[in-house]
Design a protein around this motif. Structure first.
Motif, mmCIF file in Angstrom:
data_model
loop_
_atom_site.group_PDB
_atom_site.id
_atom_site.type_symbol
_atom_site.label_atom_id
_atom_site.label_comp_id
_atom_site.label_asym_id
_atom_site.label_seq_id
_atom_site.Cartn_x
_atom_site.Cartn_y
_atom_site.Cartn_z
ATOM 1 N N GLU A 156 -5.117 -1.696 -1.519
ATOM 2 C CA GLU A 156 -6.491 -1.090 -2.276
ATOM 3 C C GLU A 156 -7.458 -1.732 -0.997
ATOM 4 O O GLU A 156 -7.991 -0.526 -0.073
ATOM 5 N N ILE A 157 -7.033 -2.481 0.020
ATOM 6 C CA ILE A 157 -7.581 -2.786 1.041
ATOM 7 C C ILE A 157 -7.085 -1.494 2.435
ATOM 8 O O ILE A 157 -8.111 -1.107 2.464
ATOM 9 N N GLU A 158 -5.769 -1.103 2.453
ATOM 10 C CA GLU A 158 -5.484 -0.201 2.916
ATOM 11 C C GLU A 158 -6.731 1.296 2.577
ATOM 12 O O GLU A 158 -7.110 2.346 3.437
ATOM 13 N N ASN A 159 -6.932 1.631 1.287
ATOM 14 C CA ASN A 159 -7.292 2.815 0.703
ATOM 15 C C ASN A 159 -9.234 2.334 1.140
ATOM 16 O O ASN A 159 -9.574 2.988 1.558
ATOM 17 N N LEU A 160 -9.255 1.226 0.728
ATOM 18 C CA LEU A 160 -11.075 0.815 1.356
ATOM 19 C C LEU A 160 -11.715 1.048 3.156
ATOM 20 O O LEU A 160 -12.338 1.542 3.115
ATOM 21 N N LEU A 161 -9.875 0.290 3.612
ATOM 22 C CA LEU A 161 -10.169 1.075 5.085
ATOM 23 C C LEU A 161 -9.886 2.470 5.818
ATOM 24 O O LEU A 161 -9.590 3.160 6.862
ATOM 25 N N GLY A 162 -9.558 3.809 4.560
ATOM 26 C CA GLY A 162 -8.652 4.866 4.286
ATOM 27 C C GLY A 162 -7.769 5.506 5.308
ATOM 28 O O GLY A 162 -7.049 6.219 5.168
ATOM 29 N N ASN A 163 -6.916 4.173 5.595
ATOM 30 C CA ASN A 163 -5.433 4.722 5.428
ATOM 31 C C ASN A 163 -4.426 4.441 4.249
ATOM 32 O O ASN A 163 -3.802 3.832 3.632
ATOM 33 N N THR A 164 -4.047 5.785 3.563
ATOM 34 C CA THR A 164 -3.649 6.629 2.564
ATOM 35 C C THR A 164 -2.389 6.560 2.617
ATOM 36 O O THR A 164 -2.160 5.630 2.080
ATOM 37 N N ALA A 165 -1.394 5.975 3.775
ATOM 38 C CA ALA A 165 -0.065 6.111 3.645
ATOM 39 C C ALA A 165 0.316 4.881 3.377
ATOM 40 O O ALA A 165 1.399 5.097 2.758
#
Length: 550
Positions: free
Chosen positions: A377-386
């Motif tokens: 979820e943190i990566e999603n918030l940061l836009g790091n989809t992969a």
């Protein structure tokens, strides 16, 4: 604090005097040391007391050994004061309803005729509610913290009106659960907040930097400090902040951010050599000197999962992504460690270190797997989809394997450790899955645990695990939060209320106690009771709202 009174009778009229005191025990954990004191009587009557020979940056029995205690009240016509031996001063008030405005100048050992510092107010004839009689009590140290960067100082303000409004909000929110729950949280909030201190630094000219509380990029570790009271006195312990975390999210998430900031700042310097998260910022409060040798208490899966879960919950609750952006490399590093060690945890301790180390802990694996999912979820918030997709795959795969590894042979409950079907424990780490609405673990797990705990409850609650019959109140409330019916929820809440009110402990609210007879097990006055605020957090999180601040 404030005291107000109203009469419950019409005749004869009620006459009321109010008395309160503090003792020299406020300034030391060693009652064989000498204290001195003074009393000033300007617009405010103030008693001040301190050690004659203070020792900066030191503690004895969780008491600071430097700084001054202050006890004050407005200097009105009806206010009186006295310092002196406890039996003398208290007898004076009992006999006359007032104090003689007398000062004891015989400075002495704390335990010698136990000096106390008293304040009294004559409220006269009382019918309707009186105006509040206000007392302020506190302890001031300057500097507060010993940090490698620079010492820090403290400040406070009177927020009486806001406190009243806050009390009303707490009562309204808690009463939605039950009256028992209201009693628990009202007792817990005061204690948990009493364990933290805000700090600021000074400018070059010696003046206070009022903006310093806000996190900045310069290397100064402490913006807010917390002591691990009643255990080993560590400074800003991650697995003490974590159980207290619900209090900060509920009241003011910025407080939680400042606590995390200290740990983030230090570890971002690279001076801590381990690949998992640090346990604390200093072996003994108030020394925030770090662990450059890496020899802090190692609770690797616990602390790494805690830091990631707290970081996500703060970002979601507030929309402030500054932490997860600035410290994304650290968060990723800890997640990589969880991928290595959380599905089948190596022999290690958890936050319940008093219970001893154990390999393959079911509940500890839950913490680590939720940490990996939280990083998605943190990566999603940061836009790091992969990266998010990668972490999602690991978390989902681990949950499937965990269900097989953690199941008892009877299928009635989760085990304490893999392969030991006769063992079980409180699965309190599942609360993060519910709080963050990750929906990572299947509902059947929650239903199973709800049914099981009802079969193993003792008079004062459910044991922490099968190694002992003691439990912890914070984890009981967290477990109440994963119950699938109100009966299961109320089983835990009612047990904690019985423990808090059983009268078997003379110490401040403890979190570690015996489920068979309600006896305390040693902990007292700790910040972890902030975890009792878990329930009001539940409505704050929603998966559908996660994109609001992208």
């Amino acid at each position: 604090m404030a005291v107000s009174a109203a009469s419950t009778r019409r005749s004869p009229p009620a006459l009321l005097q109010v008395y309160s005191d503090v003792s020299a025990e406020w300034v030391s954990g060693d009652n064989s040391l000498i204290a001195n004191w003074s009393t000033t009587t300007d617009s405010i009557i103030t008693h001040q007391v301190q050690l004659t020979t203070p020792v900066p940056f030191s503690e004895i029995n969780d008491h600071t050994q430097y700084g001054s205690a202050f006890y004050s009240t407005p200097n009105t016509a009806s206010a009186t004061f006295q310092s002196g031996a406890d039996v003398v001063v208290r007898a004076q008030f009992i006999n006359s309803g007032a104090l003689p405005n007398a000062r004891d100048t015989n400075f002495r050992v704390v335990s010698n005729n136990w000096p106390v510092f008293a304040l009294a107010r004559d409220l006269g004839t009382v019918t309707a509610a009186t105006e509040p009689v206000v007392f302020s009590v506190g302890h001031f140290r300057d500097p507060v913290i010993h940090s490698p960067a620079q010492p820090t100082s403290s400040r406070h303000s009177n927020a009486f009106a806001r406190a009243q409004a806050f009390d009303t909000k707490v009562q309204n929110d808690a009463n939605k659960i039950s009256a028992d729950y209201t009693g628990i949280v009202e007792l817990s909030i005061r204690q948990a907040f009493g364990t933290i201190e805000f700090t600021i630094s000074k400018n070059a000219d010696g003046s206070f930097n009022a903006n310093d509380i806000r996190p900045r990029k310069q290397l100064r570790y402490l913006t807010l400090c917390q002591s691990e009271i009643s255990s080993n006195g560590n400074m800003n312990t991650v697995d003490v902040i974590f159980p207290a975390w619900p209090l900060f999210l509920y009241t003011n998430p910025a407080i939680g951010k400042y606590l995390l900031e200290a740990s983030f700042r230090y570890q971002a310097t690279g001076q801590y050599p381990n690949k998992f998260s640090i346990h604390d910022l200093g072996a003994r409060c108030p020394n925030a000197t770090g662990h450059n040798d890496g020899n802090d208490e190692h609770i690797p899966v616990e602390e790494s999962g805690n830091m990631i879960i707290m970081s996500l919950s703060y970002a979601e609750k507030t929309g402030d992504h500054s932490h997860i952006q600035q410290y994304s490399a650290l968060l990723d590093q800890w997640t990589q460690f969880l991928i290595e060690d959380s599905l089948i945890p190596a022999n290690q301790i958890s936050t319940d270190d008093f219970a001893g180390p154990l390999a393959n802990q079911t509940n500890l694996a839950i913490k680590g797997i939720i940490g990996i999912r939280a990083m998605e979820e943190i990566e999603n918030l940061l836009g790091n989809t992969a990266k998010a997709v990668n972490y999602s795959a690991f978390a989902s795969d681990y949950v499937g394997q965990w269900q097989t590894l953690s199941a008892s042979s009877s299928g009635q409950h989760l085990t304490l450790s893999y392969g030991n079907s006769s063992s079980w424990g409180l699965s309190y780490n599942l609360f993060a899955d519910k709080m963050l609405k990750l929906n990572l673990f299947p509902e059947s797990v929650y239903t199973m645990q709800t049914a099981w705990y009802k079969t193993v409850a003792q008079p004062f609650g459910v044991p922490l695990d099968t190694r002992h019959t003691y439990t912890k109140s914070d984890w009981e409330i967290w477990t109440a939060g994963i119950m699938t019916d109100s009966a299961g929820r109320d089983l835990f809440i009612g047990a904690v209320k019985r423990w808090a009110s059983d009268g078997l402990s003379s110490q401040p609210f403890g979190d570690w106690y015996e489920t068979t007879d309600g006896r305390p097990q040693g902990f007292r006055a700790r910040p972890v009771v902030g975890g009792h605020l878990a329930y009001p957090l539940m409505p704050f999180f929603s998966r559908s709202s996660l994109v609001r601040s992208l």
